[in-house]
Design a protein around this motif. Sequence first.
Motif, PDB file in Angstrom:
ATOM      1  N   MET A   1      29.112  22.451  25.476  1.00 49.92           N
ATOM      2  CA  MET A   1      27.913  21.789  25.528  1.00 49.92           C
ATOM      3  C   MET A   1      26.945  22.127  26.536  1.00 49.92           C
ATOM      4  O   MET A   1      27.554  22.563  27.828  1.00 49.92           O
ATOM      5  CB  MET A   1      28.374  20.349  25.820  1.00 49.92           C
ATOM      6  N   ARG A   2      25.635  22.136  26.657  1.00 46.33           N
ATOM      7  CA  ARG A   2      24.732  22.836  27.602  1.00 46.33           C
ATOM      8  C   ARG A   2      24.625  21.834  28.589  1.00 46.33           C
ATOM      9  O   ARG A   2      24.723  20.519  28.599  1.00 46.33           O
ATOM     10  CB  ARG A   2      23.602  23.255  27.050  1.00 46.33           C
ATOM     11  N   SER A   3      24.577  22.389  29.918  1.00 50.22           N
ATOM     12  CA  SER A   3      24.270  21.874  30.911  1.00 50.22           C
ATOM     13  C   SER A   3      22.907  22.084  31.739  1.00 50.22           C
ATOM     14  O   SER A   3      22.475  21.425  32.594  1.00 50.22           O
ATOM     15  CB  SER A   3      25.289  21.831  32.375  1.00 50.22           C
ATOM     16  N   SER A   4      22.432  22.967  30.910  1.00 53.67           N
ATOM     17  CA  SER A   4      20.874  23.329  31.206  1.00 53.67           C
ATOM     18  C   SER A   4      20.254  23.767  30.029  1.00 53.67           C
ATOM     19  O   SER A   4      20.722  24.124  29.022  1.00 53.67           O
ATOM     20  CB  SER A   4      20.815  24.498  32.011  1.00 53.67           C
TER      21      SER A   4
ATOM     22  N   SER B   1      18.891  27.957  26.025  1.00 54.93           N
ATOM     23  CA  SER B   1      18.323  27.824  24.647  1.00 54.93           C
ATOM     24  C   SER B   1      17.063  28.508  24.845  1.00 54.93           C
ATOM     25  O   SER B   1      16.412  29.073  23.707  1.00 54.93           O
ATOM     26  CB  SER B   1      18.142  26.334  24.479  1.00 54.93           C
ATOM     27  N   LEU B   2      16.203  28.224  25.760  1.00 51.91           N
ATOM     28  CA  LEU B   2      14.720  28.895  26.038  1.00 51.91           C
ATOM     29  C   LEU B   2      14.846  30.443  25.893  1.00 51.91           C
ATOM     30  O   LEU B   2      14.110  31.032  25.225  1.00 51.91           O
ATOM     31  CB  LEU B   2      13.898  28.468  26.863  1.00 51.91           C
ATOM     32  N   MET B   3      15.853  30.994  26.677  1.00 55.39           N
ATOM     33  CA  MET B   3      16.141  32.314  26.544  1.00 55.39           C
ATOM     34  C   MET B   3      16.318  32.929  25.237  1.00 55.39           C
ATOM     35  O   MET B   3      15.863  34.004  24.839  1.00 55.39           O
ATOM     36  CB  MET B   3      17.182  32.623  27.664  1.00 55.39           C
ATOM     37  N   GLN B   4      17.067  32.166  24.530  1.00 57.62           N
ATOM     38  CA  GLN B   4      17.562  32.562  23.116  1.00 57.62           C
ATOM     39  C   GLN B   4      16.174  32.533  22.219  1.00 57.62           C
ATOM     40  O   GLN B   4      16.008  33.555  21.401  1.00 57.62           O
ATOM     41  CB  GLN B   4      18.688  31.688  22.581  1.00 57.62           C
ATOM     42  N   VAL B   5      15.541  31.724  22.487  1.00 57.05           N
ATOM     43  CA  VAL B   5      14.143  31.643  21.443  1.00 57.05           C
ATOM     44  C   VAL B   5      13.195  32.565  22.072  1.00 57.05           C
ATOM     45  O   VAL B   5      12.489  33.293  21.282  1.00 57.05           O
ATOM     46  CB  VAL B   5      13.453  30.239  21.793  1.00 57.05           C
TER      47      VAL B   5
ATOM     48  N   GLU C   1       6.439  23.659  21.267  1.00 57.41           N
ATOM     49  CA  GLU C   1       7.920  22.928  21.489  1.00 57.41           C
ATOM     50  C   GLU C   1       8.683  23.778  20.585  1.00 57.41           C
ATOM     51  O   GLU C   1       8.519  24.035  19.390  1.00 57.41           O
ATOM     52  CB  GLU C   1       7.590  21.712  21.120  1.00 57.41           C
ATOM     53  N   THR C   2       9.976  23.679  21.159  1.00 59.92           N
ATOM     54  CA  THR C   2      11.111  24.141  20.480  1.00 59.92           C
ATOM     55  C   THR C   2      12.139  23.125  20.249  1.00 59.92           C
ATOM     56  O   THR C   2      12.203  22.465  21.215  1.00 59.92           O
ATOM     57  CB  THR C   2      11.633  25.573  21.022  1.00 59.92           C
ATOM     58  N   ILE C   3      13.101  23.199  19.249  1.00 62.33           N
ATOM     59  CA  ILE C   3      14.128  22.273  19.307  1.00 62.33           C
ATOM     60  C   ILE C   3      15.581  23.022  18.864  1.00 62.33           C
ATOM     61  O   ILE C   3      15.524  23.583  18.021  1.00 62.33           O
ATOM     62  CB  ILE C   3      13.865  21.107  18.141  1.00 62.33           C
ATOM     63  N   ASN C   4      16.362  23.014  19.839  1.00 61.82           N
ATOM     64  CA  ASN C   4      17.608  23.848  19.711  1.00 61.82           C
ATOM     65  C   ASN C   4      18.990  22.913  19.748  1.00 61.82           C
ATOM     66  O   ASN C   4      18.753  21.696  20.087  1.00 61.82           O
ATOM     67  CB  ASN C   4      17.695  24.672  20.940  1.00 61.82           C
ATOM     68  N   PHE C   5      20.007  23.678  19.567  1.00 62.72           N
ATOM     69  CA  PHE C   5      21.164  22.996  19.221  1.00 62.72           C
ATOM     70  C   PHE C   5      21.609  22.461  20.592  1.00 62.72           C
ATOM     71  O   PHE C   5      21.227  23.279  21.658  1.00 62.72           O
ATOM     72  CB  PHE C   5      22.409  24.099  18.764  1.00 62.72           C
TER      73      PHE C   5
ATOM     74  N   ARG D   1       3.308  37.576  23.662  1.00 64.89           N
ATOM     75  CA  ARG D   1       3.200  36.325  24.628  1.00 64.89           C
ATOM     76  C   ARG D   1       3.944  35.469  24.110  1.00 64.89           C
ATOM     77  O   ARG D   1       3.752  34.700  22.871  1.00 64.89           O
ATOM     78  CB  ARG D   1       1.672  36.213  24.764  1.00 64.89           C
ATOM     79  N   VAL D   2       4.701  34.797  24.723  1.00 63.99           N
ATOM     80  CA  VAL D   2       5.681  33.806  24.327  1.00 63.99           C
ATOM     81  C   VAL D   2       5.283  32.605  25.576  1.00 63.99           C
ATOM     82  O   VAL D   2       5.673  32.810  26.812  1.00 63.99           O
ATOM     83  CB  VAL D   2       7.046  34.106  24.310  1.00 63.99           C
ATOM     84  N   ARG D   3       4.985  31.231  25.081  1.00 58.70           N
ATOM     85  CA  ARG D   3       4.993  29.949  26.111  1.00 58.70           C
ATOM     86  C   ARG D   3       5.701  28.865  25.312  1.00 58.70           C
ATOM     87  O   ARG D   3       4.891  28.537  24.358  1.00 58.70           O
ATOM     88  CB  ARG D   3       3.630  29.936  26.288  1.00 58.70           C
ATOM     89  N   VAL D   4       7.077  28.646  25.627  1.00 58.23           N
ATOM     90  CA  VAL D   4       7.773  27.587  24.714  1.00 58.23           C
ATOM     91  C   VAL D   4       8.469  26.576  25.790  1.00 58.23           C
ATOM     92  O   VAL D   4       8.475  26.911  26.785  1.00 58.23           O
ATOM     93  CB  VAL D   4       9.002  28.314  24.080  1.00 58.23           C
ATOM     94  N   PHE D   5       8.601  25.514  25.304  1.00 61.14           N
ATOM     95  CA  PHE D   5       9.090  24.284  26.196  1.00 61.14           C
ATOM     96  C   PHE D   5       9.985  23.544  25.098  1.00 61.14           C
ATOM     97  O   PHE D   5      10.141  23.696  24.086  1.00 61.14           O
ATOM     98  CB  PHE D   5       8.282  23.513  26.619  1.00 61.14           C
ATOM     99  N   GLU D   6      10.977  22.565  25.819  1.00 57.96           N
ATOM    100  CA  GLU D   6      12.011  21.780  25.130  1.00 57.96           C
ATOM    101  C   GLU D   6      12.149  20.444  25.777  1.00 57.96           C
ATOM    102  O   GLU D   6      12.280  20.765  26.991  1.00 57.96           O
ATOM    103  CB  GLU D   6      13.218  22.643  24.899  1.00 57.96           C
ATOM    104  N   LEU D   7      12.266  19.856  25.300  1.00 55.82           N
ATOM    105  CA  LEU D   7      12.523  18.507  25.752  1.00 55.82           C
ATOM    106  C   LEU D   7      13.987  17.837  24.821  1.00 55.82           C
ATOM    107  O   LEU D   7      14.060  17.554  23.998  1.00 55.82           O
ATOM    108  CB  LEU D   7      11.176  17.269  25.791  1.00 55.82           C
TER     109      LEU D   7
END
Length: 818
Positions: free
Chosen positions: A553-556, A560-564, A518-522, A575-581
Amino acid sequence: MQFPESWLRQYCNPNLTTQQLADTLTMAGLEVEELEPVAPAFSGIVVGEIKEAVQHPDADRLRVCQVDVGGPELLNIVCGAPNARVGIRIPCAMVGAELPPGADGKPFKIKIGKLRGVPSYGMLCSAKELGIDDDASGLLELPVDAPLGQNIREYLNLDDTLFTLKLTPNLAHCLSVYGIARELSALTGAPLKAIDYPQAVVASQDKLSVKIEAADLCGRFSGRIVRNVNTQVQTPKWMVDRLARCGQRSVSPLVDISNYVMFELGRPSHIFDLDKINGGLTVRWGKEGETLKLLNGNTVKLDGSNKVGVIADDSAVESLAGIMGGDHTAVSHETQNIYIEAAFWFPKAVAGRSRHFNFSTDAGHRFERGVDPEFTVEHIERITQLVLEICGTPATQVCAIDDHQPNMPHPKPVQLRVARAAKVIGMPVTQQQCLDALNGLGLPATVASEGVISVTAPTFRFDINLEEDLIEEVARMIGYDNLPTTKPLAPISPKLRAENKRSPYAVRHALAALGYQETINFSFVEEKWEAELAGNTNPIKLLNPIASQLSVMRSSLIGSLMQVLKFNVDRKAPRVRVFELGRVFLRDDSVVESDTTVKGFEQPMRVAGLAYGAAAQQQWGQADAKVDFYDVKGDVEALLAPLKPVFEAAEHPAMHPGRCARVVLNGKAIGVVGELHPQWRQEWDLAQAPVLFELELDAVLAREVPKFQAVAKHQAVERDIAVVVKETVTHAQVMAAVAAGVQGGILRNAVLFDVFRPKKLKAGEEAAPGSLAQDEKSLAVRLTLGRDDAALTDVEIDAAMQGAIAALQSQVAARLRG
């Protein structure tokens, strides 16, 4: 807010130790974040004067000095400082003195020593050796009137403590030493020293023409001309020291005076070079395209995106109102005539403007929280007093004060119910306690009726607007450490989640089990991401972004995941496997204002994931393979299970046009899954294309309630069908046709278990008779048939097979393979 304890005690000196004083302030809401001594521990260092300095006989860089420390004899001390010369007074460490600890943490003790054969009875010290400054370029030179032999700690007032306060925005009245002293007096009962504002003798009625065009920007503007000042003088050491202990370096006498009064009284002011002002001054809002070179060297350009107040003369803008002055009218060593300005700028007219230009100032920090509009004239008198003391000459001429008051704020009375205060504070309080607490803070409180107190806040308290503000003041005066510890009393009713819903935490755990982190982004992102990865050309823009690039403000969640991903790939992550809720922000005129919504904006929750690199961790029992569309498609199916989504070919701005699918659940599109578009892969400089998905969280949270079903007592029947269809026919279409063709609810399962395509023909080669065409494929489907109440008969089985074949023929133009 940083200040020395000695300055605070000059105005209010309660009988408390340093630690007790800090605890008292903290328990009243003025959190003391740090206590730091002005100088480290040392002893045996006194004021000395070099009476003689001769070259060392055996060293070019050493001098043999005779130093007078007020004793009967001069001390012979060898010194290597470049500024060691006759006549200067300096700190002298006597034999037996202890200097501040060095790198090893142990104090350095001065002993009688020999340097190149010459005995040395002490040590002459720099500011760095005393631990009070980083300057090690030479000896610390003291004023010529420094008393010989006096302990240097006493002379420099080094037995002092620096207080650093962490103030909340509602405590703007404490952004000055006098403001904190006023609070301390109310807390302890110690007397508060009144400040005297002696009026300067006015020699002339000359005034600078001032015009206020924006009354919503400036409520009061006061100014005074002072002629024939001497700016060549040095700022007094006492003022330099106090500014340094407030974290402010000395600049020049006039600038130092302005800063000193700001820290002393909380009043930011500005001093203009009068001779550089063209005509008069105009207070107005800035205009599109205007530019100003500031005191910090930056040149700012005003635009229509942010309304900024300015002070302008007849030819150009000279200052950003309440923030920073301009370089053109700045005082310098050549300045002779000055104009002192003290104004009241409305907080809303200053708030956020500094960040728009990517800098912040002490003045802006105070004005955007609120500065007292009442004492501009008195504070100009205080500045004038210091100007005359430090920069005055026999020819100095003080002119009359010009005071404009176009829009003074008028505080409204606020009422406090004693019973309400007791309920909020959580302890019994009396009406007299409330009156004493409020009046002690300088908030004039009167009894409006029994149990009700009325307060009209003074002008220095911008934060008093509600009953809760007054209750907070009463609680602060009681002391947070004196409040009783009581358990909350409230009815508790369990909030049970519906059985057909799962929690967001369950979704997080499911994705973690699939190997995602999990990642948490602005929630605010770059405008470029919105245009390229979300196809959003009209994003919701921020009026006051925390960084210039994070402006919308983000609409998608994809950006954010691409930045991570980029951050990790740049650091060699294979190897990168991330998600955000998280939440996204969309324009929607149908949304109305409520406690949880903002009119015109929808804020749904979504869950998104990204997979990059190898499909699985490297191991000996499995061949290396890069993650592809079907890997992530399987993860989406696992996340939604036991619900079975349908994947339909689709297009998305961020994804490969031929490797992207819409996720459909119960006939409704809930998201998208696909491989990153080659264009964005190249722009983000990625070795391979990541695969992404983004789904509506509400759809992911939904689940079917488990239902009891008895185990079938009769054996199921399996039958296979091999059909030929066009290459364009999809698996979903075939399964739908089979399900529609088998009537009576006896179809338990249908599985595609074989696909056959003809070998591509070479040029001039002909297909064998009866073989598949080049645009056809053969599909083999296994049907599992059964019924719970009885075994199937041959007639029912044949009818089911014929129904399936007929549906395949009619719906997908299939034919049985011969």
